[in-house]
Design an enzyme around this catalytic site. Sequence first.
Site: not given
Length: 615
Positions: A329, A358
């Site tokens: 993330d 990400e």
Amino acid sequence: MKKVFALISISLFQLTVFSQRIDRVEPQNWWVGMKYNTITLLIYGENLARLVPSLNYPGVELVKTDTVENKNYLFVTLKINPEAKPGNINIHFSQNNKIVLSENFPLLEREAGSASRPSFSPKDAILLIVPDRFSNGDTRNDIIPTMNEKTVDRSNEDKRHGGDIQGIMNHLDYIKSLGFTQIWNTPLIENNEPDYSYHGYAATDFYKIDPRFGTNEQFKLLVKEAKKRGIGMIWDVVLNHCGNEYYFFKDLPSKDWFNYIETRTRTNGLKTTITDPYATEIDKKEYTDGWFDHHMPDLNQRNPLLASYLIQNTIWWIEYAGISGIREDTYSYADRDFLATWTKAVLDEYPNFNITGEEMSRNIYLTSYWQKDKINTDGYRSYLPTLMDFSLNDNIISSLNKPDEWFSTWRDTYQSVAQDYLIPHPENQLIFPDNHDLDRFYSRLHKNLDNWKLGIAMYITMRGIPEFLYGTEVLMTNEKAGSDGQRRGDFYDGWENDSKNARTELGLTQEEKEAKRFFSKLLNWRKTNTAISDGKFKHYAPQKNDVYVYFRYNTRQKVMVLLNKNSQEVILDMNRYSEMMPANFKARDIVSDQDLEVTNSLKIPAKTAMILEIK
């Protein structure tokens, strides 16, 4: 009088010893035979800094001990040599040459083939699940009295709804029937925040499954059950931040464990500061060191003890649970040198492993900076295999929503894919119509089923690794644009007595049933075609007829994909495609289940996707 003083001294010494205790040892175990064989134990408890650790275990060395500002922390570094055998290491803690505490540290045997485990790749299709919103398989864990948030309220999009690991386990056969081969769950680790804790991105214990989802052992069982069905499990990792209820935020090991600990400055969100040759140091710092949110303090990965803690935690979950990949993330928000070290450590341990980062940018130049083998002008070397392709996502939406243009509405998609020369490994990009941070695909297409089918056909046949958010197969929507809670709406089969059920199709509209059949048919076919899973890609510039044509091919198979967005049927002159195909050929259309014999021209019905397996 001397006796009185002696008794008082003895009593004070005993009180000091009694007050010392060990509350946590992290990681709680390790394995023999690991390449990552020098580990630093974070030992937390009452007044531990004065203690001197020792051990006597064949093949294991106590390398060093570190103390920090906070006397409740002790860091003990062990080296586990190749000759070490599985067993319990008894670590003694002494004060004034007297053992006052002892702790067993298990050293385990690895599962056979652990280091060479397979991971996700372009052969796979990934289902993204937000566990709290997927299925409530065990209502007994809905409310945990000892946790800060004790509310389950499905009418409130920001509250917990009760989904859990058992709910996912109950749906493994359904997931397999759709054609998925991997599951990515948003974080399952404990988020003991007072509110807005359902999403999992504000960790309060990196080593513990949130009890409202289940237990560590239950997650391990989920991985095993999924594996029996040919489904891998992708672990969602957050290296940039944690929640402000974390024990080491409330009782700081040292002031440099977090960034901006006094001002709590929010990140400026300027990703370009990483690559901007003119960026100031303060702008760079405010991007990487700023807090992601007011309740998400920013971890300082430049602290070597914290860096070791995060690397070990990732490897521990892979080895403990048997997971098959990682999604990381907010990738670029963390310190970039640490990111390279972390990624390399994981891949050194698991050479076949895949990790997707990400980088939520529509700028392909910026995204490509982070992929392995990219030669960057500033000399930065990344080891990250896969990135999420937000640029393609936006351009496909743009193409599908555009009205007729003077050239072709497919032009944005074509030009987006044409920029793959910037990416070292475009075949390894993660592609997706929607995810938990984007509005639902069907909503973004204004509920146009024809365009939805064109888009799904593209994602299933396009280069890259396709990922789909749960419920995409039955046209789940979010009526309120930009609402995270609605994007992550409850799945149509997760709660008893719901009016809709995706699995049984109870309450589904005809369009939703049609969409599910279309989706599962193509996704299951995808598993059988090597041209899609490992083939090359070649596309033709779309023309005024608004048909986008591309090929997937290898030495064994060839697939021709034709996406007609035109409201009328289109007849293609096949001589145009002679570079890839003869004008006369036989094929089977996977969408319509029809065998075709093409002679010079091919008729494509209006608003239709054709996927031709060339014979």
